[in-house]
Design an enzyme around this catalytic site. Structure first.
Site, PDB file in Angstrom:
ATOM      1  N   THR A  70       0.834  -1.210   0.000  1.00  0.00           N
ATOM      2  CA  THR A  70       0.000   0.000   0.000  1.00  0.00           C
ATOM      3  C   THR A  70       0.867   1.258   0.000  1.00  0.00           C
ATOM      4  O   THR A  70       0.382   2.324  -0.362  1.00  0.00           O
ATOM      5  CB  THR A  70      -0.908   0.051   1.245  1.00  0.00           C
ATOM      6  OG1 THR A  70      -0.114  -0.237   2.392  1.00  0.00           O
ATOM      7  CG2 THR A  70      -2.036  -0.964   1.165  1.00  0.00           C
ATOM      8  N   ASP A  71       2.132   1.129   0.414  1.00  0.00           N
ATOM      9  CA  ASP A  71       2.922   2.370   0.583  1.00  0.00           C
ATOM     10  C   ASP A  71       3.112   3.131  -0.727  1.00  0.00           C
ATOM     11  O   ASP A  71       2.932   4.339  -0.779  1.00  0.00           O
ATOM     12  CB  ASP A  71       4.249   2.124   1.330  1.00  0.00           C
ATOM     13  CG  ASP A  71       5.191   1.119   0.707  1.00  0.00           C
ATOM     14  OD1 ASP A  71       4.818   0.474  -0.299  1.00  0.00           O
ATOM     15  OD2 ASP A  71       6.321   0.969   1.222  1.00  0.00           O
ATOM     16  N   GLY A 107      17.401 -11.102   3.068  1.00  0.00           N
ATOM     17  CA  GLY A 107      16.423 -11.695   2.145  1.00  0.00           C
ATOM     18  C   GLY A 107      15.226 -12.304   2.842  1.00  0.00           C
ATOM     19  O   GLY A 107      14.536 -13.148   2.278  1.00  0.00           O
ATOM     20  N   ASP A 127       9.700   0.841   4.651  1.00  0.00           N
ATOM     21  CA  ASP A 127      10.826   0.191   5.340  1.00  0.00           C
ATOM     22  C   ASP A 127      11.763   1.225   5.954  1.00  0.00           C
ATOM     23  O   ASP A 127      12.152   1.125   7.122  1.00  0.00           O
ATOM     24  CB  ASP A 127      11.630  -0.681   4.362  1.00  0.00           C
ATOM     25  CG  ASP A 127      10.763  -1.711   3.666  1.00  0.00           C
ATOM     26  OD1 ASP A 127       9.609  -1.898   4.094  1.00  0.00           O
ATOM     27  OD2 ASP A 127      11.240  -2.315   2.696  1.00  0.00           O
TER      28      ASP A 127
END
Ligand code: GLA
Length: 384
Positions: free
Chosen positions: A36-37, A121, A171
């Site tokens: 959604t960002d 990762g 993030d």
């Protein structure tokens, strides 16, 4: 665990001097609001204890000298020759430096040693933690006086330009603005945010790392973003007030996308639905309704798996496995997808039993290790 002491002594071994300063930046989890960002929506992440630390000192010349403790690798480049490299850990640092140069910041060369314990990762934003630790460290080292918000955006652009991933802001924001025991609800459109205490009572968050890493994850991520942008472009032609999928309704999708663009319809539908689920989770957390939080997490997973198509067999197996277990309220793939972790909402006194059940079942089926990771919200990036 990498600390100020350990990184300082490793720096000293490498450069035969004490570092001028040490900075830390954490990885992140996300309760809900996935993909959604970059659609101007809301996200609900938190920083975690797993982090990257960097130790730095200025040099008198233009040389940037980097040392990764994890990879036991050195790398040297001149400020005047900055460009993306084939080493990925190097790019997260150089991408930040490049942004500072482009902004006209007065910097010289420097020495840096980097270490950390964010699993790579695994969808926990190890790359954002390197970018944010670098940004915070260089801001202080060169007295640049950039705000936390500017540093967050510099870190995001580093990912775009040097790692080639057109990521949203979640993030880097979570790594920079994280607060102990809190999640942050971020409006990715205007970067306004609010902290909420994460009160889970008898429950806790547990990550299960599939240890699956898909090599095409970054191009697939960029494709998803392009599909969203295409949907917006089509809808905008009819509804000029629409600037992102945030402004789009299900009825707009039915009218303009469903029949005409079946290849992008499920992707856009997932994002529009996820917007509502973020609201639902925020209300449920405020009301202490954890069963509802868990149910919405599972709905998100189904959307990410079937519509957005960023899951994989290993992740789907883990989410299917927990569904009949009453002590696990919900689970879903977390972060960009294509591997990495599921985030699970589990009764505290059931965590060990869950691991005893799910780990051997997963390992038998996929011949891969399943790594449980306990997480709780921690403090964001800072100078140590
Ligand atoms: C990755 C990106 C973020 C976000 C998530 C999905 O972590 O870096 O910007 O888009 O995927 O929610």
């Amino acid at each position: 665990m990498a600390t100020k002491e350990t990184i300082s002594s490793l720096y000293k071994e490498q450069y035969q001097a004490e570092p001028q300063l040490v900075a830390v930046a954490p990885g992140r989890i996300n309760i809900i609001g996935e993909h959604t960002d970059y659609n101007d929506g809301f996200v609900l992440p938190a920083a975690i204890a797993q982090h990257t630390v960097v130790a730095v000192s200025k040099r008198e010349n233009q040389i940037i000298s980097l040392y990764s403790v994890l990879f036991k690798e050195e790398f040297t480049i001149s400020l005047s020759e900055l460009k993306p490299q084939k080493h990925s850990w190097v790019n997260y640092i150089l991408g930040v430096v490049d942004q500072l140069v482009k902004k006209g910041c007065a910097i010289s060369g420097f020495n840096m040693a980097v270490d950390g314990n964010v699993p790579l990762g695994a969808g926990l934003s190890s790359s954002a933690s390197v970018e944010c630790a670098t940004a915070v460290a260089l801001n202080q080292l060169f007295q640049l006086d950039l705000s936390k918000q500017e540093l967050t955006q510099i870190a995001q652009l580093a990912e775009h330009t040097y790692a080639g991933v057109k990521c949203g802001i979640m993030d880097q924001f979570a790594s920079m603005f994280g607060k102990e025991n809190h999640v942050v609800r971020l409006d990715c459109k205007d970067l306004s945010y609010q902290y909420f205490p994460l009160e889970l009572g008898d429950y806790a968050l547990l990550l299960l790392n599939t240890n699956v890493k898909h090599s095409l994850a970054s191009s697939a991520y960029n494709n998803r973003r392009a599909a969203c942008e295409k949907a917006v472009e089509i809808i905008k032609a009819q509804y000029p007030e629409v600037t992102s999928l945030r402004d789009v309704t299900f009825s707009m999708l039915d009218e303009l996308i469903k029949e005409q663009h079946p290849e992008i319809y499920p992707k856009a539908k997932y994002v529009v639905g996820e917007k509502l689920r973020v609201e639902g989770v925020c209300e449920a957390l405020e009301a202490g309704d954890l069963a509802k939080v868990g149910a919405l997490m599972v709905e998100t997973h189904q959307g990410l798996s079937k519509d957005y198509e960023v899951s994989c067999n290993e992740l789907d197996f883990l989410v299917d496995f927990i569904q009949p277990i009453p002590e696990v309220l919900g689970a879903r793939v977390m972060g960009g997808g294509f591997g990495g972790c599921t985030i699970n909402l589990v009764k505290k006194d059931y965590i060990d039993t869950l691991i005893e059940q799910i780990k051997p079942a997963y390992e038998r089926k996929f011949h891969l290790e399943l790594t449980p990771i306990k997480v709780s919200p921690a403090e964001g990036a800072r100078i140590l």
